[in-house]
Design an enzyme around this catalytic site. Sequence first.
Site, mmCIF file in Angstrom:
data_model
loop_
_atom_site.group_PDB
_atom_site.id
_atom_site.type_symbol
_atom_site.label_atom_id
_atom_site.label_comp_id
_atom_site.label_asym_id
_atom_site.label_seq_id
_atom_site.Cartn_x
_atom_site.Cartn_y
_atom_site.Cartn_z
ATOM 1 N N ASP A 170 0.814 -1.209 0.000
ATOM 2 C CA ASP A 170 0.000 0.000 0.000
ATOM 3 C C ASP A 170 0.856 1.271 0.000
ATOM 4 O O ASP A 170 0.718 2.122 0.859
ATOM 5 C CB ASP A 170 -0.900 -0.058 1.259
ATOM 6 C CG ASP A 170 -1.915 1.057 1.302
ATOM 7 O OD1 ASP A 170 -2.389 1.464 0.238
ATOM 8 O OD2 ASP A 170 -2.221 1.529 2.419
ATOM 9 N N GLU A 444 3.597 -8.271 7.193
ATOM 10 C CA GLU A 444 2.342 -8.898 6.762
ATOM 11 C C GLU A 444 2.536 -9.977 5.705
ATOM 12 O O GLU A 444 1.919 -9.941 4.637
ATOM 13 C CB GLU A 444 1.360 -7.820 6.274
ATOM 14 C CG GLU A 444 0.961 -6.850 7.377
ATOM 15 C CD GLU A 444 -0.271 -6.020 7.052
ATOM 16 O OE1 GLU A 444 -0.595 -5.895 5.868
ATOM 17 O OE2 GLU A 444 -0.901 -5.509 7.996
ATOM 18 N N TYR A 497 -6.704 -3.541 12.413
ATOM 19 C CA TYR A 497 -7.604 -2.460 11.969
ATOM 20 C C TYR A 497 -9.054 -2.767 12.312
ATOM 21 O O TYR A 497 -9.946 -2.534 11.508
ATOM 22 C CB TYR A 497 -7.418 -2.239 10.468
ATOM 23 C CG TYR A 497 -6.060 -1.637 10.149
ATOM 24 C CD1 TYR A 497 -5.877 -0.267 10.188
ATOM 25 C CD2 TYR A 497 -4.968 -2.447 9.846
ATOM 26 C CE1 TYR A 497 -4.641 0.301 9.921
ATOM 27 C CE2 TYR A 497 -3.728 -1.886 9.582
ATOM 28 C CZ TYR A 497 -3.570 -0.515 9.622
ATOM 29 O OH TYR A 497 -2.351 0.049 9.369
ATOM 30 N N GLU A 533 0.707 -1.464 13.961
ATOM 31 C CA GLU A 533 -0.119 -0.596 13.111
ATOM 32 C C GLU A 533 -1.540 -0.609 13.633
ATOM 33 O O GLU A 533 -2.093 -1.681 13.906
ATOM 34 C CB GLU A 533 -0.160 -1.091 11.654
ATOM 35 C CG GLU A 533 1.097 -0.852 10.857
ATOM 36 C CD GLU A 533 0.960 -1.269 9.392
ATOM 37 O OE1 GLU A 533 -0.175 -1.300 8.877
ATOM 38 O OE2 GLU A 533 1.995 -1.574 8.792
HETATM 39 C C1 BDP Z 1 -1.369 -2.574 6.546
HETATM 40 C C2 BDP Z 1 -0.056 -2.378 5.805
HETATM 41 C C3 BDP Z 1 0.223 -0.914 5.479
HETATM 42 C C4 BDP Z 1 -1.024 -0.269 4.934
HETATM 43 C C5 BDP Z 1 -2.108 -0.328 5.997
HETATM 44 C C6 BDP Z 1 -3.408 0.365 5.569
HETATM 45 O O1 BDP Z 1 1.021 -2.901 6.540
HETATM 46 O O2 BDP Z 1 1.275 -0.848 4.549
HETATM 47 O O3 BDP Z 1 -0.817 1.043 4.489
HETATM 48 O O4 BDP Z 1 -2.389 -1.677 6.237
HETATM 49 O O5 BDP Z 1 -4.228 -0.309 4.961
HETATM 50 O O6 BDP Z 1 -1.934 -3.777 6.173
HETATM 51 O O7 BDP Z 1 -3.558 1.539 5.795
#
Ligand code: BDP
Length: 618
Positions: A170, A444, A497, A533
């Site tokens: 991404d 990932e 997320y 993240e």
């Molecule tokens: C994660 C990735 C990261 C993406 C992020 C996203 O590690 O590179 O930018 O998600 O979706 O899976 O914002």
Amino acid sequence: MLYPIENKVREVKNLCGIWKFKVDENNVGLEEKWFERPLKDAIPMAVPASFNDLVTDEKVKEHVGYVWYERDFIIPDSWDDKRIVLRFGSATHHAIVYVDGVEVVSHKGGFLPFEADITSLMEHSSVDKHRLTVALSNVLDWTCIPCGEVISKEGEGYPEGFQFQETYFDFYNYSGIHRPVKIYTTPKKYIEDIVIKSEVKGLSKEYRKEKCCSIEDYKKLEKSEGLTAKSAVVKVQIQSTDAVKAIMVLDEEDAVIAMETKFRVSEKDGKKVYTTEVQLEAPTLWNPGAAYLYQLRVEGETDVYTESFGIRKIEVTDKQFLINGKPFYFRGFGRHEDSDIHGKGLDDALNIRDFQLLHWIGANSFRTSHYPYSEEQMMLADREGFVVIDEVPAVGMCFWDGQQVFGGNRVNDETLNHHLNTLEEVYQRDKNHPCVVMWSVANEAATHEEGAVPYFKKIIDRMRSLDDTRPVTMVHTSGADGDKVSQWLDMICVNRYYGWYTDHSHLEVIGLQLENEMKRWYEKYKKPIILSEYGADTIAGYHKMPAVAYTEEFQCDYLREFHKVFDQLDFMIGEHVWAYCDFQTKQGLNRVDGNKKGVFTRNRQPKMAAFLLKNRWN
Ligand code: BDP
């Protein structure tokens, strides 16, 4: 690999500036041997920079394949008796370099330095001016990291020759000569490499008093390790064709505080290796937020090199990450080297702004997601006392729809070899940086697949065989239950997320889902965890009450839900928000001109969440 420096016996010529540039529209340049003659119909191009955002033609911006760079350089007569080396900080992704039409080096991988000894070419040349040509390909496939695939489509609905670079990560596939190009000299006999490892023997009194938990805890720690307080042994290994005469350690006032002239000499790959050590009494430790850098000066018969280093101790227990004996909690971000116009090109001004903002917000650390950052940035992190998780570009090794990545015709032996080689290169480049406290060998990857097991066993083993001083981790998207590789890691990094990509906008699920998942990871591996993240796309200036997704209010509420959980789990040892700044990505349905999960805008101005984090972290 040593960074090019100037001193009384070494010189550096900087080749940054305006080069000639030509897109190889039909990718015929190699066949037509464009390197043999000056490039025709070239346009001016900045180095370092990504070329993509400098041009106005979409075809050039999105070109898949080779582009060509060229410039002249001059070697002064005064360099006649010198060894001359041409060095690239990075070229993204695969480069073939020619001097006066002769190939001098090629390099696979877009984020690490490479160099060519061009002495003999210069010795046998009678011309005044030399032509430097670079054929640079930005094609990513399954043989390299990051992984990608060039997709061609034909048939009804597709124009002839329809193809594009597919990436499974991404961030925008910025391409170009991203870091400085230099020519440096050394004496003919020269110091080739220096490895500095320090062993802290006990922790200094000042440190105990000022910074730490109780003195009792410290005593226990010292006792359990049988350490004597207040000293460090600095172990030095020098690979050199020049006879090494002495090493000296200098403090920040440039005073020589230790010196050694006796070495054990052995041979490795036909090269002499000089090993020695010095003991420092009451060393000043390199601490997060309070960096202290020593200089190691190596003196040979003809060559001299000075490398900076820090003294610090890293330990990982089942629930803690200790720096100099003190539990360290990672506060910070996953980031990108990314900015308007420059793309991924080195920009010292931007790096200074970034570090100012990181200090302001109270961050103490970051991950070089998803590739090694510039050497210049790593030096700055050493100086500024930031703690860095150094990641290699192994990104794009996962599909979320159940398709296999490891095995078959995707990740294969060639990928593995390139990955192994990249570990070696990043280690060689970054081994002496005190800011680097841990290696991340992938982001990932599909670690739930059977094929990932032998693959990552080899990767992790190699990282450990290269470096016995730093922990090894990787960053997961797989769930705890499915993951098959973390038994070999020292600690676990997980990206999550909840409430964004799943159960979108339902903040009420975050706490429950996160807590359950973190507990599962901990129960399975009994290793500390960083949430590497978590974040929500947020349009700067977009407000609504009650909050809805994409507003600045929502980003704050979203982060808060995660924080509640972190504060309850004692094995959670860090929070890295995704992301530090908004950044450019390929175009996509959920990407409106890039990824907007930044806590700062792409122009490095704060969103509301920056103040929330500043409050929390300070
Ligand atoms: C994660 C990735 C990261 C993406 C992020 C996203 O590690 O590179 O930018 O998600 O979706 O899976 O914002």
